[in-house]
Design an enzyme around this catalytic site. Structure first.
Site, mmCIF file in Angstrom:
data_model
loop_
_atom_site.group_PDB
_atom_site.id
_atom_site.type_symbol
_atom_site.label_atom_id
_atom_site.label_comp_id
_atom_site.label_asym_id
_atom_site.label_seq_id
_atom_site.Cartn_x
_atom_site.Cartn_y
_atom_site.Cartn_z
ATOM 1 N N LYS A 48 0.341 -1.182 -0.146
ATOM 2 C CA LYS A 48 -0.121 0.315 -0.349
ATOM 3 C C LYS A 48 0.488 1.269 0.044
ATOM 4 C CE LYS A 48 -3.822 -2.070 2.093
ATOM 5 N NZ LYS A 48 -5.281 -2.117 3.068
ATOM 6 N N TYR B 31 -12.134 -1.713 -4.381
ATOM 7 C CA TYR B 31 -12.459 -1.961 -2.782
ATOM 8 C C TYR B 31 -14.382 -2.265 -2.185
ATOM 9 C CZ TYR B 31 -8.695 -1.990 -0.382
ATOM 10 O OH TYR B 31 -6.731 -2.856 0.519
ATOM 11 N N PHE C 128 -15.564 3.754 6.793
ATOM 12 C CA PHE C 128 -14.017 3.980 6.401
ATOM 13 C C PHE C 128 -13.913 4.556 4.724
ATOM 14 C CE2 PHE C 128 -14.245 -0.177 7.890
ATOM 15 C CZ PHE C 128 -12.502 -0.572 6.281
ATOM 16 N N ARG D 155 -1.695 -14.044 4.794
ATOM 17 C CA ARG D 155 -2.555 -13.765 5.675
ATOM 18 C C ARG D 155 -2.500 -14.471 7.488
ATOM 19 N NH1 ARG D 155 -7.481 -9.837 4.284
ATOM 20 N NH2 ARG D 155 -7.173 -10.325 6.543
ATOM 21 N N THR E 229 -5.931 -6.860 11.066
ATOM 22 C CA THR E 229 -5.824 -5.605 9.733
ATOM 23 C C THR E 229 -4.941 -3.900 11.100
ATOM 24 O OG1 THR E 229 -7.739 -6.004 9.404
ATOM 25 C CG2 THR E 229 -7.522 -4.226 9.130
ATOM 26 N N ARG F 262 2.397 -6.262 9.790
ATOM 27 C CA ARG F 262 1.715 -5.094 9.876
ATOM 28 C C ARG F 262 1.531 -4.663 11.495
ATOM 29 N NH1 ARG F 262 -3.457 -7.000 7.765
ATOM 30 N NH2 ARG F 262 -4.504 -5.255 6.014
ATOM 31 N N ASN G 245 -2.371 0.316 6.715
ATOM 32 C CA ASN G 245 -1.761 -0.630 7.469
ATOM 33 C C ASN G 245 -0.272 -1.398 6.387
ATOM 34 O OD1 ASN G 245 -3.417 -2.336 5.474
ATOM 35 N ND2 ASN G 245 -4.688 -2.563 7.325
ATOM 36 N N HIS H 180 -2.499 -5.622 1.625
ATOM 37 C CA HIS H 180 -3.716 -5.780 1.451
ATOM 38 C C HIS H 180 -3.077 -7.359 1.191
ATOM 39 C CE1 HIS H 180 -7.633 -6.807 -0.467
ATOM 40 N NE2 HIS H 180 -6.255 -7.362 -1.079
ATOM 41 N N GLU I 125 -9.534 -11.261 -7.468
ATOM 42 C CA GLU I 125 -8.512 -9.824 -7.450
ATOM 43 C C GLU I 125 -7.368 -10.064 -8.263
ATOM 44 O OE1 GLU I 125 -9.827 -8.846 -2.793
ATOM 45 O OE2 GLU I 125 -7.614 -9.969 -3.140
HETATM 46 P P1 ADP Z 1 -8.316 -6.605 5.919
HETATM 47 O O1 ADP Z 1 -7.098 -6.204 5.056
HETATM 48 O O2 ADP Z 1 -7.152 -7.579 7.293
HETATM 49 O O3 ADP Z 1 -8.564 -7.879 4.950
HETATM 50 P P2 ADP Z 1 -10.286 -5.678 5.627
HETATM 51 O O4 ADP Z 1 -10.560 -5.925 4.424
HETATM 52 O O5 ADP Z 1 -11.390 -6.039 7.115
HETATM 53 O O6 ADP Z 1 -8.612 -5.728 6.467
HETATM 54 O O7 ADP Z 1 -10.207 -3.781 5.923
HETATM 55 C C1 ADP Z 1 -9.828 -3.252 4.094
HETATM 56 C C2 ADP Z 1 -8.568 -2.140 4.143
HETATM 57 O O8 ADP Z 1 -9.339 -1.768 4.949
HETATM 58 C C3 ADP Z 1 -7.824 -2.019 5.641
HETATM 59 O O9 ADP Z 1 -6.276 -3.145 4.731
HETATM 60 C C4 ADP Z 1 -7.596 -0.918 6.093
HETATM 61 O O10 ADP Z 1 -6.776 -0.346 5.482
HETATM 62 C C5 ADP Z 1 -8.853 -0.613 5.562
HETATM 63 N N1 ADP Z 1 -9.529 -0.709 7.537
HETATM 64 C C6 ADP Z 1 -10.207 -1.218 7.616
HETATM 65 N N2 ADP Z 1 -10.758 -1.144 8.893
HETATM 66 C C7 ADP Z 1 -10.720 -0.065 9.648
HETATM 67 C C8 ADP Z 1 -11.018 1.353 9.905
HETATM 68 N N3 ADP Z 1 -11.939 0.406 11.377
HETATM 69 N N4 ADP Z 1 -10.699 2.505 10.034
HETATM 70 C C9 ADP Z 1 -9.559 2.512 8.989
HETATM 71 N N5 ADP Z 1 -9.963 1.892 8.522
HETATM 72 C C10 ADP Z 1 -10.737 -0.229 7.927
HETATM 73 MG MG MG Z 2 -9.706 -7.736 3.117
#
Ligand code: ADP
Ligand code: MG
Length: 140
Positions: A11, A51, A59, A87, A93, A104, A114, A117, A128
């Site tokens: 990212k 997304y 968010f 993962r 996350t 992370r 973070n 992805h 994807e």
């Molecule tokens: P992951 O990337 O671990 O699969 P998610 O799919 O739940 O997590 O979320 C996608 C992305 O959205 C996260 O990697 C992060 O960049 C962002 N994100 C997730 N939760 C939050 C939050 N509470 N506030 C801000 N950004 C968030």
């Molecule tokens: Mg995800």
């Protein structure tokens, strides 16, 4: 043994801090192979579409802004149980909850910024990967 491919994205927070190589080392040290890779500046439309599953989450708008704030590196990672393995290498996350040694934990700036992805299921991985790469760009 199940050989899988999964989509990874390094990212903008990580490309900004010149961490592409450090993150790639984590994948390679733990047995994943980078079989496709390209650096991209996503457009707003491309990030929104990627997304789309998070459209209703509070968010979403900020996440899209963040994902287009600088270059990303899209990658296909290959290996045994690559989806779950990636993962694990990524960590939770929220970096505050991520285990020691994960990407992370070591590199993420916040729950949003973070660093990486990773696809969360084999079905999503296929979709994807197809979003970012054509078959000819994936060299296993
Ligand atoms: P992951 O990337 O671990 O699969 P998610 O799919 O739940 O997590 O979320 C996608 C992305 O959205 C996260 O990697 C992060 O960049 C962002 N994100 C997730 N939760 C939050 C939050 N509470 N506030 C801000 N950004 C968030
Ligand atoms: Mg995800």
């Amino acid at each position: 043994m199940t050989l899988e491919n999964t989509l990874s994205i390094i990212k903008p927070d990580a490309t900004r801090r010149n961490l592409t190589g450090a993150i790639n080392a984590k994948f390679e040290e733990q047995g994943l192979r980078i079989i496709a890779q390209k650096r991209l500046q996503l457009t707003r439309t491309q990030a929104e579409k990627f997304y789309e599953v998070h459209k209703e989450r509070p968010f979403y708008g900020e996440l899209v802004d963040f994902m287009i704030s600088g270059p990303v590196v899209a990658q296909v990672l290959s290996g045994e149980n690559a989806v779950l393995k990636n993962r694990e290498i990524m960590g939770e996350t929220n970096p505050a909850n991520a285990a020691d040694g994960t990407i992370r934990k070591e590199f993420a700036e916040s729950i949003e910024a973070n660093s990486v992805h990773g696809s969360d299921s084999l079905e999503n991985a296929v979709n994807e990967i197809n979003y970012f790469f054509s078959g000819i760009e994936i060299v296993g």
